[in-house]
Design an enzyme around this catalytic site. Structure first.
Site, PDB file in Angstrom:
ATOM      1  N   ASP A 264      -8.051  -4.813   0.489  1.00 39.98           N
ATOM      2  CA  ASP A 264      -7.114  -5.844   0.204  1.00 39.98           C
ATOM      3  C   ASP A 264      -6.172  -6.313   1.306  1.00 39.98           C
ATOM      4  O   ASP A 264      -6.822  -7.879   1.512  1.00 39.98           O
ATOM      5  CB  ASP A 264      -6.215  -5.717  -0.348  1.00 39.98           C
TER       6      ASP A 264
ATOM      7  N   PHE B 292     -13.410  22.272  12.069  1.00 35.96           N
ATOM      8  CA  PHE B 292     -13.722  21.002  11.403  1.00 35.96           C
ATOM      9  C   PHE B 292     -14.285  20.915  12.642  1.00 35.96           C
ATOM     10  O   PHE B 292     -14.455  21.028  13.758  1.00 35.96           O
ATOM     11  CB  PHE B 292     -12.160  20.398  11.644  1.00 35.96           C
TER      12      PHE B 292
ATOM     13  N   GLN C 176     -18.276   5.015   8.327  1.00 37.48           N
ATOM     14  CA  GLN C 176     -18.596   5.837   8.558  1.00 37.48           C
ATOM     15  C   GLN C 176     -18.867   6.521   6.961  1.00 37.48           C
ATOM     16  O   GLN C 176     -18.866   6.954   5.802  1.00 37.48           O
ATOM     17  CB  GLN C 176     -17.436   6.642   8.832  1.00 37.48           C
TER      18      GLN C 176
ATOM     19  N   GLU D  16     -15.145  18.597   3.729  1.00 40.11           N
ATOM     20  CA  GLU D  16     -15.661  19.325   5.011  1.00 40.11           C
ATOM     21  C   GLU D  16     -15.667  20.655   5.347  1.00 40.11           C
ATOM     22  O   GLU D  16     -16.272  21.619   5.949  1.00 40.11           O
ATOM     23  CB  GLU D  16     -15.198  18.475   6.443  1.00 40.11           C
TER      24      GLU D  16
ATOM     25  N   ARG E  44     -15.107   8.340  12.618  1.00 41.70           N
ATOM     26  CA  ARG E  44     -13.643   9.788  13.303  1.00 41.70           C
ATOM     27  C   ARG E  44     -13.969  10.641  12.446  1.00 41.70           C
ATOM     28  O   ARG E  44     -15.577  11.134  12.547  1.00 41.70           O
ATOM     29  CB  ARG E  44     -13.245   9.009  11.956  1.00 41.70           C
TER      30      ARG E  44
ATOM     31  N   HIS F 203     -20.411  10.208   5.172  1.00 39.79           N
ATOM     32  CA  HIS F 203     -19.383  11.529   4.653  1.00 39.79           C
ATOM     33  C   HIS F 203     -20.855  12.207   4.657  1.00 39.79           C
ATOM     34  O   HIS F 203     -20.724  12.012   3.768  1.00 39.79           O
ATOM     35  CB  HIS F 203     -18.634  12.104   4.053  1.00 39.79           C
TER      36      HIS F 203
ATOM     37  N   GLY G 134      -0.108   4.819   0.149  1.00 39.34           N
ATOM     38  CA  GLY G 134      -0.286   5.729   0.782  1.00 39.34           C
ATOM     39  C   GLY G 134       0.204   6.858   1.548  1.00 39.34           C
ATOM     40  O   GLY G 134       0.876   6.479   2.080  1.00 39.34           O
ATOM     41  N   GLY G 135      -0.776   7.301   2.001  1.00 45.52           N
ATOM     42  CA  GLY G 135      -0.231   8.135   3.505  1.00 45.52           C
ATOM     43  C   GLY G 135       0.629   6.865   4.496  1.00 45.52           C
ATOM     44  O   GLY G 135       1.811   7.348   4.284  1.00 45.52           O
ATOM     45  N   ALA G 136       0.238   6.678   4.864  1.00 44.39           N
ATOM     46  CA  ALA G 136       0.690   5.367   5.954  1.00 44.39           C
ATOM     47  C   ALA G 136       1.930   5.193   4.786  1.00 44.39           C
ATOM     48  O   ALA G 136       2.751   5.029   6.215  1.00 44.39           O
ATOM     49  CB  ALA G 136      -0.398   4.534   6.524  1.00 44.39           C
TER      50      ALA G 136
ATOM     51  N   LEU H  37     -16.831  12.968  -3.286  1.00 40.07           N
ATOM     52  CA  LEU H  37     -16.580  13.881  -1.945  1.00 40.07           C
ATOM     53  C   LEU H  37     -16.539  15.770  -1.804  1.00 40.07           C
ATOM     54  O   LEU H  37     -15.771  16.046  -2.701  1.00 40.07           O
ATOM     55  CB  LEU H  37     -15.620  13.272  -0.747  1.00 40.07           C
TER      56      LEU H  37
ATOM     57  N   SER I 203      -8.076  11.203  10.372  1.00 42.62           N
ATOM     58  CA  SER I 203      -7.991  10.216   9.233  1.00 42.62           C
ATOM     59  C   SER I 203      -5.967  10.279   8.687  1.00 42.62           C
ATOM     60  O   SER I 203      -5.569   9.762   8.685  1.00 42.62           O
ATOM     61  CB  SER I 203      -8.970  10.123   7.770  1.00 42.62           C
ATOM     62  N   LEU I 204      -5.957  11.793   8.125  1.00 39.55           N
ATOM     63  CA  LEU I 204      -4.774  12.338   7.246  1.00 39.55           C
ATOM     64  C   LEU I 204      -3.480  12.596   8.788  1.00 39.55           C
ATOM     65  O   LEU I 204      -2.321  11.735   8.671  1.00 39.55           O
ATOM     66  CB  LEU I 204      -4.624  12.986   6.978  1.00 39.55           C
TER      67      LEU I 204
ATOM     68  N   GLY J  31       0.845  -1.356  -0.351  1.00 36.18           N
ATOM     69  CA  GLY J  31      -0.029  -0.187  -0.653  1.00 36.18           C
ATOM     70  C   GLY J  31       1.222   1.272  -0.061  1.00 36.18           C
ATOM     71  O   GLY J  31       2.210   1.886   0.903  1.00 36.18           O
TER      72      GLY J  31
ATOM     73  N   ARG K 183     -19.552  14.320  11.702  1.00 39.35           N
ATOM     74  CA  ARG K 183     -20.028  13.170  10.300  1.00 39.35           C
ATOM     75  C   ARG K 183     -21.378  12.507  10.844  1.00 39.35           C
ATOM     76  O   ARG K 183     -21.962  12.513   9.981  1.00 39.35           O
ATOM     77  CB  ARG K 183     -19.222  12.522  10.149  1.00 39.35           C
TER      78      ARG K 183
ATOM     79  N   HIS L 149     -17.663   6.535   3.609  1.00 44.44           N
ATOM     80  CA  HIS L 149     -16.328   6.844   3.068  1.00 44.44           C
ATOM     81  C   HIS L 149     -15.507   6.440   4.177  1.00 44.44           C
ATOM     82  O   HIS L 149     -14.047   6.611   3.233  1.00 44.44           O
ATOM     83  CB  HIS L 149     -16.622   8.598   3.596  1.00 44.44           C
TER      84      HIS L 149
END
Lengths: 296, 563, 338
Positions: free
Chosen positions: B212, B117, B231, B246, B377, B233, B12-14, B243, B382-383, B10, B277, B342
């Site tokens: 996955d 937020f 969740q 927010e 959340r 959104h 993404g950011g993580a 999306l 999340s970010l 994966g 949310r 979401h």
């Protein structure tokens, strides 16, 4: 927004010549005047206009380009006439300046501050146009048809716009950017048969002439080769800089490609002139690098 | 056979942050394996902000307040030690990103700008116009290029290998040429994102967010946690579910029903549009059900009073999205919206270091569940989650990898994956991927969406079982090995069905309402019986087995949640 | 407040021509023709997915976010490079006035299968531009407790370039990439520019060098990249800015930089570019051959060659405007350094 003024049935424009209408290419100025005379268009030179910089000046100072081109446009605004240039690159550069100054109020004010020192005011309202739309829209296809004396009789023509009247999407609002038709419309009125070809939307490479000459020559050759494959009689372009490459650099480009062909290339006003009854001599076709043998 | 000390699945950011954390040491071989290309990952779609108590907008902000907001927002299901950790370390990771070049917007003093937020007591969402996820993702990718991270792009992981005691590696499909590869690895970090696509037609997620990693872990015998918490959104574009951040409400947007009322007055009178949310989604759903929605049951997000200039400056991208995908210019008209599936609060069960019960196997980001988000959340968390836990997993994996030798890999490691592919390509079938997938999406939206109840959930469980049966009969028609997207879609569907099963079972078992999980037949939160995490493992009979574990309560005693 | 009723809905029965190709399996690319009803609002991606789901599951293309942020789905429709997910098909059909449309993969890159191309060549070129921040200690504090201070104005200098989603549409449309495989392409130079003007960065010189090695001066400014960029990042503008940076940093001995300096100075001096003398200004002494050849050509036509251009009447004012601009730019520079 200043509109086309109709004085005694003529259309009047503030004329911005651009650089390719000077020096050795000064003949274009003459040709344009003769041709426009045939379709009742009168050109009035913008006083004090200078070179638009072709976007190259922006590689040194963007603000300079904005200021001198705002001044070029201010000249037309002061005359109360629409701004017409036969050069596609001048059109693109100047239209871009107009858009930029329209979108950025801060820049607009800054430019006017500088111009004010010369007692010039840039309003940003003038209509910008090019040979394509002067002929296809302002003069109109109907009137143009009336003025055709020597129709082209089905001459097989490869039409070529070049890049600068088409990109980006919003550089002009006269016609579709993806599927413009003004050039073909004009040519068809003159009696040509439009032949499609693979390299129709490729760039001729003119603006790489100095920075990367080899690539520029290659690109010109590729455009010509694509047209030749379709066995056309000639290529006609609405851009004077493309013309300089497609005609002037053609011998070099063909040799560099290891090929051996000759394709006559005309600059749109030349062909319009011929169709409207002007002679090959008057259109100075002898000056082309690639001979043009056209019997109309 | 390929070998890496640390393999991250994966990008993404993580995943990317884990790769950077691991690669900083430079003595270990680190690779990122992704089904797409790193900059395509869904992190890039996050628009609104990343939370950190920097105190730039409001100097009175503290990480403890952020901690409380997170726990309260989670409806008290978050493990408070995990949430504490995340909120305390938040300023550090956000500033590290900034040092790496992330182009955050700035305050007048030149510091990172922050905005309000949903569910946040103070403005702490750090932003970059409306594309903070995008710039974060690119920054992480760029630094990965700098540090020599190896990328395996367009590889799909099909099996997770371990012997019950330690990690052995993975088996992956090179999508480009259809070849299977075994990759030996001391540590594997699963950072494959969420599974919103189980709600196939009503989600903000990308096509490939099919869970996955979670499915891999589940099949490999690892437990998944809190799967019933999905969740919704509140503001997804009506036609597509794409999306609308927010942040649009953070900038001052209003929610209006079909009658033009700012209906949040009825549900969260203090916070209004900036309620959490789950509350806002339920509010919208209720308005629609009670007949106060627009012609298609939608409500409207009104930004017109913000003025064109402010919209162009702060929310240019979402304006373009509204124009391109809904045909509406937010500067001129209210935007028609509906809640959209979401975020997956649930995922692979891990400890505070991202480690699963099998040493060497980690999970981070949306694919994991520590849990920091509990039952719901907060926007902007999340970010933050992916940065914090991606980093922690990377650091821990680094130490772990240094302390062990390379594992042995079973010689028949590829058998399961090879069989699966062979079966899918063997012969014809009346079933199609698109058909089963559509049915799954409709089933989940109808019976396991924002509002749930016993009868519907029971039908959903039966429905999923039926779909899994149909899936056994599925055959794909494209038998080419080169870039077979038909195959990939079929494999993804198998993963989604596995997870959908756990979602509906967990939802049926949980007879209370908490956070994003709303039971019409059990509308109250029930801390006495249900202040606990749901865990789901594959039983010895192959069926899911649910069991429960307590929530870690540190400082904040559960209270009623009002905004 | 109710929504407008009776939304305008249209349908056209269209022929969708899609290029198919499996290198190794097929000898050459060929076209499949699919018929379907294209409705108002349908994007190119919706069309592709519909065809894949209902007519041919082997139709292969990339797609992920379907919201114009991941950059996966770039294809060409009637030769224009665009994002399939955010481009509606009906307007294109109407623009071309035909009920047939042609979808092909991105240009300038090898095809892997159908509409999927290999983007590794672009990534390689990108990687060579050092497309990452190399922090300068003067700006970035050692400690992680503070962020580097930057004004919003400084962010806005390059902020729009960070909108780039690496979709490759510009690369696919680029005239210079088409003519010269080794050319870096718009998005890579734009990235080099983005970092070079980030005040936190210290690697500007290296990136200028990298850009020049990969064809900074080959861009022909055709503006096709600006046309096709789905995020309006204007790569051709970034390329001009990068060129300016290289000249400002003192790199004057390339053909392109000499041209830029000559054009700028000539317009101040004459109001127009001294084209006759350009060959020697740009190429040095080698340029004399070109000048002599041009002059021979002119003589053949009966014209008198000249090595000077006449000074245009507008030059005087132009020169004063130049001076005024210079004054302002100097003041801004001083202000920045304070």
């Amino acid at each position: 927004m200043s509109d086309t003024k109709v004085k005694a049935d003529k259309l009047h424009y503030a004329f911005y010549s651009g650089c390719c209408f000077q020096g050795a290419d000064a003949r274009f100025f003459d040709i344009l005047n003769q041709v426009f005379d045939r379709v009742d268009v009168e050109l009035h030179l913008i006083e004090g206009a200078v070179c638009c910089g072709a976007g190259v000046i922006e590689e040194r100072s963007e603000l300079t380009s904005l200021v001198i081109n705002a001044r070029n446009m201010a000249g037309a605004e002061a005359m109360g006439l629409p701004f017409y240039t036969p050069c596609s690159t001048c059109f693109n550069v100047i239209a871009n300046v107009q858009k930029r100054l329209r979108q950025d109020r801060h820049l607009f004010d800054q430019v006017n501050e500088i111009l004010a020192e010369e007692e010039i005011e840039y309003k940003g309202e003038c209509k910008l146009t090019h040979t394509l739309w002067v002929l296809a829209q302002d003069v109109g296809l109907e009137k143009l048809a009336e003025r055709v004396i020597n129709p082209l009789n089905g001459l097989r023509v490869a039409s070529y716009y070049g890049c600068h009247t088409r990109n980006p999407l919003d550089i002009q609002s006269y016609e579709s950017s993806d599927n413009p038709t003004s050039l073909e419309d004009i040519l068809q009125i003159l009696g040509a048969e439009i032949i499609d070809y693979e390299t129709r939307t490729d760039c001729c490479g003119y603006h790489a002439t100095w920075p990367n000459n080899q690539m520029s020559v290659k690109m010109t050759g590729a455009v010509l080769q694509g047209a030749c494959k379709q066995e056309v009689d000639m290529m006609v372009t609405s851009c004077p800089l493309c013309f300089k490459n497609l005609d002037g650099v053609q011998p070099k480009a063909v040799a560099a490609a290891g090929e051996d062909f000759q394709l006559p290339v005309l600059f749109l006003p030349e062909l319009v002139g011929l169709a409207c009854g002007l002679s090959a001599d008057q259109m100075m076709l002898d000056w082309h690098a690639v001979p043009v043998n056209l019997r109309l | 056979m390929l070998t890496y000390d640390i393999l991250i699945v994966g990008s993404g950011g993580a995943g990317l942050y884990a790769a950077l954390a691991a690669r900083m040491a430079e003595d270990l071989r680190v690779a990122v394996l992704t089904k797409v290309y790193p900059t395509r990952s869904h992190t890039g779609a996050a628009q609104g902000g990343v939370n950190a108590a920097l105190g730039n907008k409001d100097p009175a902000d503290t990480w403890e307040q952020h901690w409380f907001d997170t726990v309260k927002g989670s409806d008290y299901l978050a493990d408070q030690d995990a949430a504490e950790l995340m909120c305390r370390e938040a300023p550090k990771v956000v500033r590290e990103l900034e040092h790496w070049g992330c182009p955050f917007d700035r305050t007048n003093e030149g510091k990172i700008a922050q905005r309000p937020f949903g569910g946040a007591s103070r403005p702490r969402a750090c932003y970059a116009a409306d594309k903070v996820g995008h710039v974060m993702l690119h920054t992480l990718y760029e630094q990965g290029l700098r540090r020599g991270v190896d990328y395996f792009n367009e590889w799909m992981t099909l099996s997770l290998l371990h012997d019950g005691e330690r990690c052995q590696g993975v088996v992956a499909l090179d999508i480009r040429n259809g070849k299977l590869h075994t990759i030996q690895a001391k540590a594997v970090i699963l950072a494959t994102g969420g599974h919103g696509r189980i709600f196939w037609n009503r989600t903000s997620n990308a096509y490939g967010n099919t869970g996955d990693g979670a499915a891999l872990a589940y099949r490999a015998g690892l437990p998944l946690k809190d799967m019933e918490f999905m969740q919704f959104h509140p503001t997804g574009l009506r036609r597509t579910g794409i999306l609308v951040t927010e942040g649009a409400r953070g900038e001052g947007g209003h929610l209006l029903n079909g009658l033009g009322e700012r209906f949040m007055n009825r549900y969260a009178p203090e916070k209004m549009e900036l309620g959490p949310r789950d509350m806002v989604s339920r509010a919208i759903e209720t308005e629609a059900r009670e007949g106060r929605g627009g012609p298609e049951g939608e409500v409207f997000l009104d930004l017109t009073h913000l003025g064109r200039e402010r919209i162009l400056e702060r929310l240019p991208q979402i304006r373009q999205l509204c124009i391109d995908f809904e045909g509406v210019d937010p500067a001129q008209e209210p935007i028609p919206i509906k809640p959209t599936a979401h975020y997956s609060m649930g995922g692979i069960h891990t400890d505070l270091h991202g480690m699963t019960p099998v040493p060497g196997i980690y999970a981070a980001g949306e694919a994991g569940c520590v849990s920091v988000h509990g039952a719901n959340r907060l926007g902007g968390n999340s970010l933050l989650d992916i940065l914090i836990f991606g980093r922690r997993a990377g650091i821990h994996a680094l130490e772990y990898a240094r302390s062990v030798d390379f594992p042995a890999v079973p010689h028949d490691a590829q058998a399961a994956a090879a069989d699966q592919i062979k079966t899918l390509m063997d012969g014809d079938s009346e079933e199609t991927t698109a058909g089963i997938r559509r049915a799954m999406g409709n089933l989940m939206s109808d019976k396991a969406g924002i509002y749930r109840e016993e009868k519907g959930l029971t039908e959903a469980i039966a429905g999923v079982a039926q779909l899994k049966e149909r899936y056994q009969r599925l055959r794909i028609r494209d038998n080419e090995l080169t870039f077979n997207t038909d195959l990939v879609a079929a494999l993804e569907l198998g993963n989604m069905l596995e997870l959908a099963d756990l979602v509906v079972r967990g939802a049926q078992a949980r007879t209370e309402s908490r956070g994003a999980h709303s039971r019409e037949d059990h509308p109250q939160r029930d801390d006495e019986h249900w202040l606990r995490h749901t865990l789901a493992s594959r039983g010895s009979d192959g069926e899911p087995a649910l069991y429960y574990e307590p929530v870690v309560i540190a400082r904040f005693q559960p209270e009623a949640r009002a905004y | 407040m109710t929504e407008a009723i009776n939304p305008k809905r249209e349908k056209i029965l269209a022929n969708i021509r899609i290029q198919r190709f499996i290198p190794g399996s097929n000898k050459a690319p060929y076209f499949d023709n699919f018929k379907m009803e294209v409705e108002t609002g349908m994007t190119v991606l919706e069309v592709l997915r519909y065809l894949k789901n209902t007519q041919d599951s082997s139709l292969t293309f990339r797609a992920f976010c379907r919201s114009a942020i991941c950059g996966s789905c770039t294809v060409r429709v009637n030769s224009r490079s665009l994002l399939a997910c955010s481009t509606q098909l009906l307007p294109i059909l109407k623009d071309f006035g035909k009920s047939s449309v042609t979808i092909t993969p991105m240009a300038n890159l090898p095809v892997i299968r159908d509409l999927v191309v290999d983007i590794e060549p672009v990534i390689d070129k990108l990687a060579r531009m050092h497309p990452y921040l190399v922090e300068t200690r003067e700006c970035i504090p050692e400690a992680i407790e503070l962020e580097c201070l930057m004004s919003q104005k400084e962010v806005d200098t390059f902020g729009y370039v960070t909108d780039c989603i690496l979709c490759g549409a510009c690369y696919s449309a680029c005239s210079s990439v088409k003519a010269d495989e080794g050319y870096a392409g718009p998005l890579t130079i734009a990235k080099a520019y983005r970092f070079s003007v980030d005040p936190r960065d210290s690697f500007r010189g290296m990136r200028i060098q990298a850009s020049m090695d990969q064809g900074l001066w080959s861009c022909v400014q055709c503006r096709k990249c600006i046309k096709v960029c789905p995020k309006d990042t204007r790569p051709a503008d970034s390329i001009r800015h990068m060129r300016k940076i290289s000249i400002d940093d003192g790199i004057h001995d390339t053909h392109g930089s000499r041209r830029a300096i000559a054009y700028t100075d000539d317009v101040e001096r004459y109001g127009q570019v001294n084209k006759p003398m350009l060959p020697v200004v740009v190429y040095g002494t080698k340029g004399w051959t070109a000048i002599e050849a041009a002059e021979t050509g002119l003589q053949k036509l009966g014209l008198k060659p000249t090595r000077e251009v006449c000074t245009l009447p507008g030059q005087e004012v132009a020169a004063r405007l130049y001076a005024a601009v210079r004054k302002r730019e100097k003041a801004k520079k001083v202000e920045k350094e304070l």
